[in-house]
Design a protein around this motif. Structure first.
Motif, PDB file in Angstrom:
ATOM      1  N   VAL A  19       0.730  -1.158   0.093  1.00  0.00           N
ATOM      2  CA  VAL A  19      -0.254   0.038   0.062  1.00  0.00           C
ATOM      3  C   VAL A  19       0.768   1.351  -0.007  1.00  0.00           C
ATOM      4  N   GLU A  20       0.514   2.176  -0.977  1.00  0.00           N
ATOM      5  CA  GLU A  20       1.549   3.224  -0.910  1.00  0.00           C
ATOM      6  C   GLU A  20       0.822   4.407  -0.092  1.00  0.00           C
ATOM      7  N   VAL A  21       1.580   4.795   0.988  1.00  0.00           N
ATOM      8  CA  VAL A  21       1.099   5.810   2.101  1.00  0.00           C
ATOM      9  C   VAL A  21       2.289   6.828   1.960  1.00  0.00           C
ATOM     10  N   GLY A  22       1.678   7.890   1.607  1.00  0.00           N
ATOM     11  CA  GLY A  22       2.824   9.250   1.402  1.00  0.00           C
ATOM     12  C   GLY A  22       3.911   9.010   0.681  1.00  0.00           C
ATOM     13  N   GLY A  23       3.592   8.321  -0.385  1.00  0.00           N
ATOM     14  CA  GLY A  23       4.769   8.199  -1.318  1.00  0.00           C
ATOM     15  C   GLY A  23       5.707   7.004  -1.272  1.00  0.00           C
ATOM     16  N   VAL A  24       5.496   6.224  -0.001  1.00  0.00           N
ATOM     17  CA  VAL A  24       6.173   5.018   0.403  1.00  0.00           C
ATOM     18  C   VAL A  24       5.228   3.928   0.292  1.00  0.00           C
ATOM     19  N   GLY A  25       5.729   2.903  -0.391  1.00  0.00           N
ATOM     20  CA  GLY A  25       5.322   1.629  -0.361  1.00  0.00           C
ATOM     21  C   GLY A  25       5.478   0.732   0.682  1.00  0.00           C
ATOM     22  N   MET A  26       4.465   0.432   1.435  1.00  0.00           N
ATOM     23  CA  MET A  26       4.334  -0.218   2.675  1.00  0.00           C
ATOM     24  C   MET A  26       3.949  -1.692   2.465  1.00  0.00           C
ATOM     25  N   LEU A  27       4.823  -2.861   2.629  1.00  0.00           N
ATOM     26  CA  LEU A  27       4.499  -4.203   2.619  1.00  0.00           C
ATOM     27  C   LEU A  27       3.492  -4.739   3.886  1.00  0.00           C
ATOM     28  N   VAL A  28       2.454  -5.052   3.673  1.00  0.00           N
ATOM     29  CA  VAL A  28       1.524  -5.461   4.812  1.00  0.00           C
ATOM     30  C   VAL A  28       1.195  -7.045   4.500  1.00  0.00           C
ATOM     31  N   HIS A  29       1.637  -7.641   5.760  1.00  0.00           N
ATOM     32  CA  HIS A  29       1.414  -8.996   5.628  1.00  0.00           C
ATOM     33  C   HIS A  29      -0.226  -9.247   5.906  1.00  0.00           C
ATOM     34  N   THR A  30      -1.047  -9.924   5.177  1.00  0.00           N
ATOM     35  CA  THR A  30      -2.468 -10.266   5.747  1.00  0.00           C
ATOM     36  C   THR A  30      -2.666 -11.735   5.651  1.00  0.00           C
ATOM     37  N   THR A  31      -4.035 -11.976   5.773  1.00  0.00           N
ATOM     38  CA  THR A  31      -4.615 -13.398   5.717  1.00  0.00           C
ATOM     39  C   THR A  31      -5.083 -13.247   4.061  1.00  0.00           C
ATOM     40  N   PRO A  32      -5.164 -14.651   3.571  1.00  0.00           N
ATOM     41  CA  PRO A  32      -5.540 -14.612   2.034  1.00  0.00           C
ATOM     42  C   PRO A  32      -7.008 -13.936   1.774  1.00  0.00           C
ATOM     43  N   ALA A  33      -7.867 -14.011   2.815  1.00  0.00           N
ATOM     44  CA  ALA A  33      -9.169 -13.351   2.566  1.00  0.00           C
ATOM     45  C   ALA A  33      -9.122 -12.011   2.533  1.00  0.00           C
ATOM     46  N   THR A  34      -8.302 -11.382   3.273  1.00  0.00           N
ATOM     47  CA  THR A  34      -8.062  -9.860   3.216  1.00  0.00           C
ATOM     48  C   THR A  34      -7.277  -9.409   2.013  1.00  0.00           C
ATOM     49  N   ALA A  35      -6.394 -10.216   1.511  1.00  0.00           N
ATOM     50  CA  ALA A  35      -5.598  -9.958   0.269  1.00  0.00           C
ATOM     51  C   ALA A  35      -6.616 -10.235  -0.950  1.00  0.00           C
ATOM     52  N   ALA A  36      -7.340 -11.173  -0.950  1.00  0.00           N
ATOM     53  CA  ALA A  36      -8.269 -11.413  -1.878  1.00  0.00           C
ATOM     54  C   ALA A  36      -9.594 -10.369  -1.959  1.00  0.00           C
ATOM     55  N   SER A  37      -9.690  -9.596  -1.229  1.00  0.00           N
ATOM     56  CA  SER A  37     -10.617  -8.559  -1.021  1.00  0.00           C
ATOM     57  C   SER A  37     -10.154  -6.949  -1.642  1.00  0.00           C
ATOM     58  N   LEU A  38      -8.776  -6.952  -1.815  1.00  0.00           N
ATOM     59  CA  LEU A  38      -8.439  -6.035  -2.340  1.00  0.00           C
ATOM     60  C   LEU A  38      -7.776  -6.004  -3.867  1.00  0.00           C
ATOM     61  N   ARG A  39      -7.825  -4.842  -4.676  1.00  0.00           N
ATOM     62  CA  ARG A  39      -7.575  -4.698  -6.009  1.00  0.00           C
ATOM     63  C   ARG A  39      -6.221  -3.702  -6.264  1.00  0.00           C
ATOM     64  N   THR A  40      -5.381  -4.083  -7.189  1.00  0.00           N
ATOM     65  CA  THR A  40      -4.589  -3.171  -7.441  1.00  0.00           C
ATOM     66  C   THR A  40      -4.913  -1.612  -7.939  1.00  0.00           C
ATOM     67  N   GLY A  41      -4.658  -0.770  -7.542  1.00  0.00           N
ATOM     68  CA  GLY A  41      -5.003   0.546  -7.857  1.00  0.00           C
ATOM     69  C   GLY A  41      -6.395   1.218  -7.061  1.00  0.00           C
ATOM     70  N   GLN A  42      -6.852   0.401  -6.324  1.00  0.00           N
ATOM     71  CA  GLN A  42      -7.826   0.989  -5.557  1.00  0.00           C
ATOM     72  C   GLN A  42      -7.412   1.459  -4.103  1.00  0.00           C
ATOM     73  N   GLN A  43      -8.294   2.338  -3.372  1.00  0.00           N
ATOM     74  CA  GLN A  43      -8.068   2.891  -2.143  1.00  0.00           C
ATOM     75  C   GLN A  43      -8.351   1.856  -1.297  1.00  0.00           C
ATOM     76  N   ALA A  44      -7.441   1.716  -0.133  1.00  0.00           N
ATOM     77  CA  ALA A  44      -7.858   0.860   0.794  1.00  0.00           C
ATOM     78  C   ALA A  44      -7.105   1.408   2.336  1.00  0.00           C
ATOM     79  N   ARG A  45      -7.713   0.888   3.193  1.00  0.00           N
ATOM     80  CA  ARG A  45      -7.500   1.199   4.736  1.00  0.00           C
ATOM     81  C   ARG A  45      -7.620  -0.110   5.576  1.00  0.00           C
ATOM     82  N   LEU A  46      -6.355  -0.366   6.156  1.00  0.00           N
ATOM     83  CA  LEU A  46      -6.185  -1.691   6.781  1.00  0.00           C
ATOM     84  C   LEU A  46      -5.888  -1.399   8.389  1.00  0.00           C
ATOM     85  N   SER A  47      -6.525  -1.846   9.284  1.00  0.00           N
ATOM     86  CA  SER A  47      -6.158  -1.921  10.527  1.00  0.00           C
ATOM     87  C   SER A  47      -4.745  -2.640  10.636  1.00  0.00           C
ATOM     88  N   THR A  48      -3.712  -2.344  11.585  1.00  0.00           N
ATOM     89  CA  THR A  48      -2.526  -2.877  11.395  1.00  0.00           C
ATOM     90  C   THR A  48      -1.936  -2.987  12.832  1.00  0.00           C
TER      91      THR A  48
END
Length: 198
Positions: A19-48
């Motif tokens: 996820v790009e946050v303020g120009g920085v790409g942050m690698l976020v480890h997730t469950t497969p279900a969470t990853a499957a709910s996201l799409r490249t290019g969309q805006q997303a918010r994840l609790s971390t």
């Protein structure tokens, strides 16, 4: 602590997103279900939850605060680290995991890679009276269709969770042979984990 990240999804993998946050790409480890709910290019918010080790800073992301709360809670049990905590959420939804812990369902808990009978008993002993669903928490939605093309990704995720490549391939093969193909990649992974737990 980094409590959440919000930004544009740069890439999606089976068990992580960038996820790009303020120009920085942050690698976020997730469950497969969470990853499957996201799409490249969309805006997303994840609790971390940020896990700090001597040699690394690792960010784990969740579809909601309920998942994050359980992720952090199960790590209070000795022998349960972030990898096993994430595996619990990959196999069971938070409410199902809490029900298994509070009800002493050792069989359900040992279906999680990395948790044996003694580990499951420790979870029950230490958390039975502490787990409870958060009010107003809703399960994260899952999308994405599981196809034969998802098979290598599911095998890779199983290997990442601690199974051998042969065990992972055999389990996925058994799931595909049942004739009842799971609806999502996450469901395929859970079905394979059930096969491995038998």
């Amino acid at each position: 602590m980094i409590a959440s990240v919000a930004g544009t999804v740069l890439s999606v993998h089976l068990d992580s997103v960038v996820v790009e946050v303020g120009g920085v790409g942050m690698l976020v480890h997730t469950t497969p279900a969470t990853a499957a709910s996201l799409r490249t290019g969309q805006q997303a918010r994840l609790s971390t939850s940020l896990v700090v080790r001597e040699d690394s800073l690792t960010l784990y992301g969740f579809g909601d605060d309920d998942e994050r709360a359980l992720f952090e809670q199960v790590q209070t049990v000795s022998g349960v680290g972030p990898k096993v905590a994430l595996a619990i959420l990959s196999v069971h939804a938070p409410d199902v995991a809490r029900a298994a812990i509070s009800g002493g369902d050792i069989v359900a808990l040992t279906k999680v890679p990395g948790i044996g009978k003694k580990g499951a008993e420790r979870l029950v002993l230490e958390l039975r009276d502490k787990v409870g669903a958060l009010p107003g928490a809703a399960p994260a939605a899952t999308t994405g269709t599981a196809t034969a093309g998802a098979q290598p990704q599911v095998v890779e995720a199983l290997v990442g969770l601690g199974w051998s490549a042969k065990q992972a391939e055999d389990a996925v093969g058994r799931v595909l042979k049942t004739g009842e193909a799971p609806g999502t990649t996450s469901e395929m992974l859970r079905a394979a984990l059930r096969e491995l737990g038998r």
